[in-house]
Design an enzyme around this catalytic site. Structure first.
Site, PDB file in Angstrom:
ATOM      1  N   SER A 163       0.835  -1.201   0.000  1.00  0.00           N
ATOM      2  CA  SER A 163       0.000   0.000   0.000  1.00  0.00           C
ATOM      3  C   SER A 163       0.878   1.262   0.000  1.00  0.00           C
ATOM      4  CB  SER A 163      -0.882  -0.035   1.256  1.00  0.00           C
ATOM      5  OG  SER A 163      -1.740   1.072   1.300  1.00  0.00           O
ATOM      6  N   CYS A 176       2.509   4.805   0.581  1.00  0.00           N
ATOM      7  CA  CYS A 176       2.540   5.755   1.704  1.00  0.00           C
ATOM      8  C   CYS A 176       2.001   7.120   1.251  1.00  0.00           C
ATOM      9  CB  CYS A 176       3.979   5.904   2.209  1.00  0.00           C
ATOM     10  SG  CYS A 176       5.007   6.944   1.131  1.00  0.00           S
TER      11      CYS A 176
END
Lengths: 145, 145
Positions: B77, B79
């Site tokens: 995922s 940042c």
């Protein structure tokens, strides 16, 4: 003028003098400059080294606790990417030269707890206005438009 | 497995094999890979070249209209910084390997119109879990903690 902000402006002018986009940035921790840089799209063909990113990269690998005492200066309002870098590293304070020629997600940074100070510098605005007028395509490329 | 996602995983493994953080990324436009990369904190001492940023940098200077048809793949995922880069360049679609070991601002990307797909890959999660267990300080540095 804040002496650190003056260094950011000097970086912007250095970027312009080397054929690039006139945006400069400085990272300050405990009253010391730990990094400085300017936009490298032209000079290094970089799509990630906006002034703030070049500055952070030049500052090198810094402890999280040190970023937490830092102030990032930029001559122009940071874009989504550079604002995101501020959030990633938990930099608590950002000083912006101007946000009239371009305004990034300042309110989003504030909503995440960042103190955002806008100097509203005439010098920074004039640098950008002249550059954008003379290099509209390059400028649009830099902001993804 | 999506063939492009498989390349992102290969990049993560390449990063691990060269002593780095095992996160990989691929940029695809019109069914073609135009950039690929992996986290460069260890290998290049970089604080800005997360996998997604390394991938965008390796893709080079791309027209705004082309970013608008791109998909960015990442094994982890993205940042705040990497999500911000997605917003800066108007990349409309992000495919994420997993978001259990780390979850960036996926909802914020969605609120800005980005389609975010989470594969929830067991392979990606195991890569990260092992790395984080063996290198907690390096991992914390990479996410600013």
């Amino acid at each position: 003028m804040d002496k650190f902000f003056a260094v950011a402006v000097a970086e912007a002018r250095k970027g312009m003098a080397t054929g690039g986009i006139p945006i400069g940035s400085v990272l300050v921790i405990d009253g010391q400059i730990v990094g400085r840089g300017h936009n490298q799209r032209v000079q290094r063909g970089s799509v990630v080294l906006h002034a703030e990113m070049d500055c952070l990269e030049n500052a090198g690998r810094i402890k999280a606790a040190d970023y937490r005492r830092a102030t990032l200066y930029s001559t122009l309002s940071p874009c989504d990417m550079c604002s995101g870098a501020v959030l990633l590293y938990g930099i608590p304070r950002v000083v912006i030269g101007e946000n009239r020629t371009f305004c990034g997600p300042e309110d989003y940074m504030r909503s995440q707890g960042v103190e955002v100070v806008v100097v509203d510098s005439e010098e920074c605005r004039q640098l950008m206005e002249r550059f954008i007028e003379e290099n509209p395509e390059l400028w649009n490329e830099d902001i993804g438009e």
